[in-house]
Design an enzyme around this catalytic site. Structure first.
Site, PDB file in Angstrom:
ATOM      1  CE  LYS A   1      -0.886  -2.824  -9.935  1.00 48.84           C
ATOM      2  NZ  LYS A   1      -0.098  -2.253 -11.022  1.00 48.84           N
TER       3      LYS A   1
ATOM      4  CG  ASP B   1       3.266  -0.227 -10.674  1.00 48.74           C
ATOM      5  OD1 ASP B   1       4.085  -1.162 -10.673  1.00 48.74           O
ATOM      6  OD2 ASP B   1       2.039  -0.389 -10.579  1.00 48.74           O
TER       7      ASP B   1
ATOM      8  NE  ARG C   1      -9.742   2.842 -19.047  1.00 50.19           N
ATOM      9  CZ  ARG C   1      -9.299   1.613 -19.216  1.00 50.19           C
ATOM     10  NH1 ARG C   1      -9.312   1.061 -20.408  1.00 50.19           N
ATOM     11  NH2 ARG C   1      -8.858   0.920 -18.200  1.00 50.19           N
TER      12      ARG C   1
END
Ligand code: NAP
Length: 301
Positions: A73, A109, A163
């Protein structure tokens, strides 16, 4: 709508690696069949080192487009002629359209994620949102929320705090609105009590996905309440333990099938210029999932 008579123009497909359990072929081929369109959607397992060749093939064969899934992606962007603003900001493309030899990248998405929410929430309402997870899907989720609603507070719960911090920095850049962002530890009983104050809670972790259906991304159901929206990106099982507990506390619940359908619907429209027959496709996917409760790649979409 592109002509279906030109050779190969009616072939679309999905690229990813590995690509064992994608539901996208069933989704699009059901739609093509119900509208009697002479199109076909094919699965193509493409290794990362073959990505450039694969896109050259799309151009050479005049294929109308592709869906893109993990792990391509982000990396696919450098091989495209153009990406739309949303895909560039999210940093991920999940749909490619071949416009007369030019490959254009889209992110559908985020639109898929939004589709069930816009029916429930007014855009002007100030919202507080909690995101459980900080992986690839989390960016599309936050971008969708920031682009359509007035989000004044965002909580990011994740296991890996680095993250989560990277996601929070990115969110601060794209939000374009005054907003507080906090990072919290996932599955920490004292931190998760803050969920009780949130308007929208989104699960973007695989916790609760088949076959580990007893798992959930919170330690207690006491955090849910009437008036909240609890949205699980997973749809297998259709009602995860998280959604069951939230429903019992009278929260409104949404499962990931709506996001899957929504992103597919946008891709279908981009390729064919036609509206996807959502009802028939939903029935087909639900029937399939009832008969095959095995693992499915959710974010091939
Ligand atoms: P991803 O990039 O792999 O990120 C996974 C996230 O889940 C990370 O935040 C990770 O935390 C967390 N996580 C994974 N295993 C965990 C565990 N055992 N305990 C605690 N946290 C854990 O995945 P993604 O692409 O964002 O997808 C997330 C989920 O959404 C998946 O289940 C996917 O199938 C689903 N999804 C559905 C749709 C749809 O159309 N319905 C679309 C996209 C994704 P760390 O950072 O700490 O590793």
């Amino acid at each position: 709508m592109p002509s279906a008579n030109r050779q190969n123009l009616n072939l679309v497909g999905i690229i990813g690696y590995p690509l064992d359990h994608s539901l996208s072929p069933l989704l699009h081929n059901t739609a093509f069949r119900s509208l009697r369109l002479p199109w076909h959607y094919q699965k193509f397992e493409v290794k990362p080192k073959e990505l450039a060749n694969c896109l050259a093939g799309v151009r050479a064969m005049g294929m109308r487009g592709l869906s893109v899934t993990i792990p391509h992606k982000e990396k696919v962007i450098r091989f495209l002629d153009r990406v739309t603003g949303a895909a560039a900001k999210i940093g991920a493309v999940n749909t490619i359209v071949n416009e007369n030899g030019k490959l254009v990248g889209y992110n559908t998405d985020y639109l898929g994620f939004l589709s069930p929410l816009v029916r429930l929430l007014k855009p002007a309402k100030p919202l507080s949102v909690a995101l459980l997870g900080a992986g690839g899907a989390a960016r599309a989720v936050l971008f969708a929320l920031f682009s359509h609603f007035r989000v004044w507070e965002t909580l990011i719960f994740n296991r890996n705090q680095k993250r989560a911090a990277a996601l929070a920095r990115w969110a601060g850049r794209v939000a374009r609105q005054e907003m507080q962002i906090h990072i919290l530890r996932l599955l920490d009983a004292s931190e998760e009590m803050r969920l009780a104050d949130m308007d929208v809670i989104v699960n973007a972790t695989p916790l609760g996905l088949y076959p580990k259906i007893k798992q959930m991304p919170v330690t207690s159901a006491d955090v849910f309440r009437r008036g909240q929206i609890v949205y699980d990106l997973n749809y297998n099982p259709a009602e995860t333990r998280l959604l069951r507990e939230a429903r019992r506390q009278k929260a409104r619940t949404i499962n990931g099938l709506e996001m899957l359908l929504g992103q597919g619907r946008e891709a279908f429209r981009l390729w064919t210029g036609r509206e996807m027959p959502v009802h028939q496709v939903r029935t087909s996917l639900t029937t399939h999932l009832n008969h095959h409760p095995g693992p499915h790649l959710a974010d091939e979409e």
